[in-house]
Design a protein around this motif. Structure first.
Motif, mmCIF file in Angstrom:
data_model
loop_
_atom_site.group_PDB
_atom_site.id
_atom_site.type_symbol
_atom_site.label_atom_id
_atom_site.label_comp_id
_atom_site.label_asym_id
_atom_site.label_seq_id
_atom_site.Cartn_x
_atom_site.Cartn_y
_atom_site.Cartn_z
ATOM 1 N N GLU A 182 0.843 -1.196 0.000
ATOM 2 C CA GLU A 182 0.000 0.000 0.000
ATOM 3 C C GLU A 182 0.875 1.240 0.000
ATOM 4 O OE1 GLU A 182 -2.559 -0.117 3.378
ATOM 5 O OE2 GLU A 182 -3.750 -1.821 2.642
ATOM 6 N N VAL A 183 0.582 2.166 -0.891
ATOM 7 C CA VAL A 183 1.263 3.457 -0.900
ATOM 8 C C VAL A 183 0.551 4.369 0.086
ATOM 9 C CG1 VAL A 183 1.917 5.455 -2.293
ATOM 10 C CG2 VAL A 183 1.953 3.161 -3.301
ATOM 11 N N THR A 184 1.289 4.893 1.061
ATOM 12 C CA THR A 184 0.680 5.718 2.106
ATOM 13 C C THR A 184 0.845 7.209 1.850
ATOM 14 O OG1 THR A 184 2.716 5.563 3.420
ATOM 15 C CG2 THR A 184 0.996 3.933 3.849
ATOM 16 N N GLY A 185 1.631 7.565 0.839
ATOM 17 C CA GLY A 185 1.787 8.975 0.525
ATOM 18 C C GLY A 185 2.964 9.221 -0.397
ATOM 19 N N VAL A 186 2.790 10.163 -1.317
ATOM 20 C CA VAL A 186 3.869 10.597 -2.208
ATOM 21 C C VAL A 186 3.822 12.114 -2.259
ATOM 22 C CG1 VAL A 186 4.819 10.512 -4.536
ATOM 23 C CG2 VAL A 186 3.654 8.497 -3.604
ATOM 24 N N ASP A 187 4.933 12.761 -1.917
ATOM 25 C CA ASP A 187 4.931 14.222 -1.920
ATOM 26 C C ASP A 187 6.347 14.768 -2.084
ATOM 27 O OD1 ASP A 187 5.874 13.433 0.569
ATOM 28 O OD2 ASP A 187 4.158 14.216 1.674
ATOM 29 N N ARG A 188 6.418 16.043 -2.431
ATOM 30 C CA ARG A 188 7.700 16.748 -2.495
ATOM 31 C C ARG A 188 7.903 17.460 -1.167
ATOM 32 N NH1 ARG A 188 10.246 18.797 -7.726
ATOM 33 N NH2 ARG A 188 9.661 17.214 -9.264
ATOM 34 N N VAL A 189 9.041 17.218 -0.544
ATOM 35 C CA VAL A 189 9.308 17.772 0.782
ATOM 36 C C VAL A 189 10.765 18.221 0.853
ATOM 37 C CG1 VAL A 189 7.595 16.305 1.921
ATOM 38 C CG2 VAL A 189 9.954 15.507 1.697
ATOM 39 N N PRO A 190 11.083 19.122 1.777
ATOM 40 C CA PRO A 190 12.502 19.403 2.044
ATOM 41 C C PRO A 190 13.137 18.162 2.670
ATOM 42 C CG PRO A 190 11.066 21.120 2.954
ATOM 43 C CD PRO A 190 10.190 19.975 2.574
ATOM 44 N N SER A 193 17.110 20.514 0.718
ATOM 45 C CA SER A 193 16.906 20.329 -0.721
ATOM 46 C C SER A 193 15.600 19.574 -0.973
ATOM 47 C CB SER A 193 18.067 19.545 -1.330
ATOM 48 O OG SER A 193 19.272 20.274 -1.247
ATOM 49 N N GLU A 194 14.966 19.874 -2.091
ATOM 50 C CA GLU A 194 13.689 19.238 -2.392
ATOM 51 C C GLU A 194 13.896 17.787 -2.842
ATOM 52 O OE1 GLU A 194 9.626 20.818 -4.338
ATOM 53 O OE2 GLU A 194 11.274 20.648 -5.771
ATOM 54 N N VAL A 195 13.112 16.896 -2.256
ATOM 55 C CA VAL A 195 13.153 15.481 -2.611
ATOM 56 C C VAL A 195 11.721 14.981 -2.750
ATOM 57 C CG1 VAL A 195 15.368 14.991 -1.510
ATOM 58 C CG2 VAL A 195 13.248 14.808 -0.175
ATOM 59 N N VAL A 196 11.576 13.862 -3.427
ATOM 60 C CA VAL A 196 10.279 13.191 -3.502
ATOM 61 C C VAL A 196 10.282 12.052 -2.483
ATOM 62 C CG1 VAL A 196 8.754 11.761 -4.913
ATOM 63 C CG2 VAL A 196 9.830 13.800 -5.897
ATOM 64 N N ARG A 197 9.331 12.096 -1.581
ATOM 65 C CA ARG A 197 9.201 11.079 -0.537
ATOM 66 C C ARG A 197 8.064 10.137 -0.897
ATOM 67 N NH1 ARG A 197 6.036 9.510 3.493
ATOM 68 N NH2 ARG A 197 4.512 11.024 2.741
ATOM 69 N N ARG A 198 8.330 8.833 -0.805
ATOM 70 C CA ARG A 198 7.310 7.816 -1.043
ATOM 71 C C ARG A 198 7.188 6.939 0.203
ATOM 72 N NH1 ARG A 198 5.610 7.167 -6.257
ATOM 73 N NH2 ARG A 198 4.744 5.130 -5.639
ATOM 74 N N GLY A 199 5.979 6.839 0.754
ATOM 75 C CA GLY A 199 5.727 5.989 1.915
ATOM 76 C C GLY A 199 4.965 4.743 1.506
ATOM 77 N N ARG A 200 5.311 3.599 2.121
ATOM 78 C CA ARG A 200 4.675 2.335 1.754
ATOM 79 C C ARG A 200 4.500 1.455 2.989
ATOM 80 N NH1 ARG A 200 8.673 3.634 -1.389
ATOM 81 N NH2 ARG A 200 10.235 2.134 -0.717
ATOM 82 N N ARG A 201 3.515 0.568 2.912
ATOM 83 C CA ARG A 201 3.319 -0.478 3.912
ATOM 84 C C ARG A 201 3.286 -1.813 3.183
ATOM 85 N NH1 ARG A 201 -1.413 2.035 7.937
ATOM 86 N NH2 ARG A 201 -0.226 3.883 8.574
ATOM 87 N N MET A 202 4.004 -2.810 3.713
ATOM 88 C CA MET A 202 4.070 -4.131 3.105
ATOM 89 C C MET A 202 3.405 -5.159 4.020
ATOM 90 S SD MET A 202 6.917 -2.392 1.872
ATOM 91 C CE MET A 202 7.769 -2.182 0.295
ATOM 92 N N PHE A 203 2.516 -5.939 3.438
ATOM 93 C CA PHE A 203 1.767 -6.940 4.196
ATOM 94 C C PHE A 203 2.168 -8.343 3.765
ATOM 95 C CE2 PHE A 203 -0.711 -3.138 4.468
ATOM 96 C CZ PHE A 203 -1.380 -3.187 5.687
ATOM 97 N N ALA A 204 2.272 -9.250 4.740
ATOM 98 C CA ALA A 204 2.417 -10.682 4.492
ATOM 99 C C ALA A 204 1.121 -11.319 4.962
ATOM 100 C CB ALA A 204 3.607 -11.254 5.247
ATOM 101 N N GLY A 205 0.319 -11.819 4.024
ATOM 102 C CA GLY A 205 -1.029 -12.212 4.384
ATOM 103 C C GLY A 205 -1.786 -10.980 4.845
ATOM 104 N N GLU A 206 -2.397 -11.063 6.006
ATOM 105 C CA GLU A 206 -3.124 -9.910 6.557
ATOM 106 C C GLU A 206 -2.282 -9.132 7.561
ATOM 107 O OE1 GLU A 206 -6.065 -8.810 5.432
ATOM 108 O OE2 GLU A 206 -5.750 -10.396 3.951
ATOM 109 N N ASP A 207 -1.050 -9.572 7.800
ATOM 110 C CA ASP A 207 -0.197 -8.946 8.803
ATOM 111 C C ASP A 207 0.682 -7.864 8.189
ATOM 112 O OD1 ASP A 207 -1.098 -10.673 10.856
ATOM 113 O OD2 ASP A 207 0.280 -12.232 10.162
#
Length: 252
Positions: free
Chosen positions: A110-118, A133-147
């Protein structure tokens, strides 16, 4: 002979699990059955099962009783290296999904957020960029089964991500390395720093960790063929559900 203590019972049950007497997904005997087998109180059995649960060896559910947990997903460094190959089999899967598929574990990302941030101070330093400096931040959650097994954040220099799927909110097909490669970045090397530590309160709640739980923290810096840092990755994993494997490392 005096009755066994809860640690001795936990050790005996662990040995039985390791020996395959209780395979992953199977139910252990009930608390009453174990109490009778070891001639102890149910409270002693509960304490023994709590030790196994804290170690990630069993899970408990009201409807199923105590179930032997499946082993951690083994994430190999090669899963990341091959992700940069656009012609690889299963190229639509990212490294986490590939690792799970190889081990017969259902997964999702699941992608939890994508944004440009310092860039945070530590990230800017790792990327070799001026603070803020400006960077692109990508947040994610990884599941194994339902965990929920692990959470990740990646930071990519804004000029590298500009105009590519890296700065779009949807999941990256094939993972971040595949997206960097498609954007024309020639990946060359990665350095990882790995450590175990106690979780923060937020991590404990998010990952559903026991009181004495442990997380595996990874900081990774990926460089292109010019030596430029093109990604910083921060991963926090439930140590009961994820193992990292480094194979064929050079010696000498």
């Amino acid at each position: 002979m005096p009755p066994m203590g809860y640690r001795q019972i936990a050790a005996a049950l662990r040995a039985a699990i390791d020996a395959g007497e209780h395979p992953p997904g199977s139910r252990l005997p009930t608390e009453a059955e174990l109490a009778a087998e070891y001639d102890v109180s149910r409270e002693t059995v509960r304490r023994a099962l709590a030790v196994l649960k804290a170690a990630g060896l069993v899970t408990t559910a009201t409807s199923q009783g105590t179930v032997v947990a499946r082993p951690p997903v083994r994430v190999r460094l090669a899963h990341y290296a091959t992700a940069a190959d656009p012609d690889r089999p299963g190229r639509d899967l990212g490294p986490w999904e590939t690792a799970c598929a190889e081990q017969g574990v259902t997964s999702r990302v699941e992608v939890t957020g994508v944004d440009r941030v310092p860039a945070p101070e530590q990230v800017a330093e790792l990327l070799g960029l001026p603070a803020g400096s400006e960077v692109v931040r990508r947040g994610r959650r990884m599941f194994a089964g339902e965990d929920l097994a692990q959470v990740q954040e990646s930071w990519v220099p804004a000029d590298v991500a500009a105009g590519t799927p890296l700065e779009r909110p949807e999941k990256l097909v094939g993972g971040l390395y595949a997206a960097l490669t498609a954007a024309g970045v020639e990946l060359a090397a990665a350095t990882e720093e790995v450590a175990g530590r106690g979780p923060t309160a937020e991590e404990q709640d998010l990952l559903g960790l026991p009181e004495a739980g442990t997380v595996l923290e990874v900081w990774r810096v990926t460089r292109d063929r010019t030596g430029r840092a093109v990604e910083v990755l921060h991963t926090v994993s439930d140590i009961r559900r994820v193992a990292r494997v480094y194979e064929d490392l050079p010696i000498g």
